[in-house]
Design a protein around this motif. Structure first.
Motif, PDB file in Angstrom:
ATOM      1  N   ALA A   1       0.832  -1.206   0.000  1.00 17.97           N
ATOM      2  CA  ALA A   1       0.000   0.000   0.000  1.00 17.97           C
ATOM      3  C   ALA A   1       0.866   1.256   0.000  1.00 17.97           C
ATOM      4  O   ALA A   1       0.571   2.233  -0.698  1.00 17.97           O
ATOM      5  CB  ALA A   1      -0.941   0.000   1.200  1.00 17.97           C
ATOM      6  N   PHE A   2       1.944   1.236   0.770  1.00 18.25           N
ATOM      7  CA  PHE A   2       2.854   2.379   0.807  1.00 18.25           C
ATOM      8  C   PHE A   2       3.513   2.595  -0.559  1.00 18.25           C
ATOM      9  O   PHE A   2       3.547   3.721  -1.069  1.00 18.25           O
ATOM     10  CB  PHE A   2       3.927   2.163   1.884  1.00 18.25           C
ATOM     11  N   ALA A   3       4.007   1.525  -1.182  1.00 18.61           N
ATOM     12  CA  ALA A   3       4.660   1.630  -2.491  1.00 18.61           C
ATOM     13  C   ALA A   3       3.660   2.089  -3.558  1.00 18.61           C
ATOM     14  O   ALA A   3       3.988   2.934  -4.396  1.00 18.61           O
ATOM     15  CB  ALA A   3       5.279   0.292  -2.886  1.00 18.61           C
ATOM     16  N   ALA A   4       2.447   1.561  -3.506  1.00 23.86           N
ATOM     17  CA  ALA A   4       1.424   1.968  -4.485  1.00 23.86           C
ATOM     18  C   ALA A   4       1.078   3.440  -4.309  1.00 23.86           C
ATOM     19  O   ALA A   4       0.888   4.164  -5.297  1.00 23.86           O
ATOM     20  CB  ALA A   4       0.180   1.101  -4.332  1.00 23.86           C
ATOM     21  N   GLY A   5       1.008   3.897  -3.076  1.00 20.40           N
ATOM     22  CA  GLY A   5       0.732   5.310  -2.813  1.00 20.40           C
ATOM     23  C   GLY A   5       1.830   6.215  -3.334  1.00 20.40           C
ATOM     24  O   GLY A   5       1.561   7.265  -3.927  1.00 20.40           O
ATOM     25  N   ILE A   6       3.074   5.832  -3.124  1.00 15.67           N
ATOM     26  CA  ILE A   6       4.217   6.624  -3.610  1.00 15.67           C
ATOM     27  C   ILE A   6       4.208   6.663  -5.140  1.00 15.67           C
ATOM     28  O   ILE A   6       4.391   7.726  -5.751  1.00 15.67           O
ATOM     29  CB  ILE A   6       5.556   6.038  -3.096  1.00 15.67           C
ATOM     30  N   ILE A   7       3.997   5.533  -5.776  1.00 15.06           N
ATOM     31  CA  ILE A   7       3.972   5.484  -7.245  1.00 15.06           C
ATOM     32  C   ILE A   7       2.839   6.337  -7.789  1.00 15.06           C
ATOM     33  O   ILE A   7       3.009   7.084  -8.761  1.00 15.06           O
ATOM     34  CB  ILE A   7       3.880   4.026  -7.732  1.00 15.06           C
TER      35      ILE A   7
END
Length: 93
Positions: A9-15
């Protein structure tokens, strides 16, 4: 939520944040506008009315058959097959 889901979820949010930021910021820096959309729509409409649109890009003297469509912006640029595929997306009438 376990660690893997939280990391995803964190990586998807950053992307997503970077993608939205670049798509909004980059065109402003480069001086690009949204001329592609009306230009592509107009070129598709020219083709559907049987007028070769390339000689009239940015020109003020357009044929009577397409006067109601308007002038294709001088900054517009696309490939020839875009007028065929573009009719699916831009609905030039």
């Amino acid at each position: 939520m376990n660690k893997d889901e939280r990391d995803f979820a964190f990586a998807a949010g950053i992307i997503a944040f970077v993608g939205v930021s670049l798509s909004c910021f980059f065109p402003l820096v480069q001086g690009w506008g949204w001329t592609d959309f009306p230009g592509q729509w107009r070129s598709c409409a020219y083709v559907l009315r049987g007028v070769d649109h390339y000689p009239y890009i940015g020109a003020g003297n357009i044929p009577d058959a397409v006067k109601d469509i308007g002038i294709i912006p001088a900054t517009w640029n696309a490939v020839p097959w875009g007028t065929v595929l573009g009719n699916v997306f831009y609905f030039g009438l």
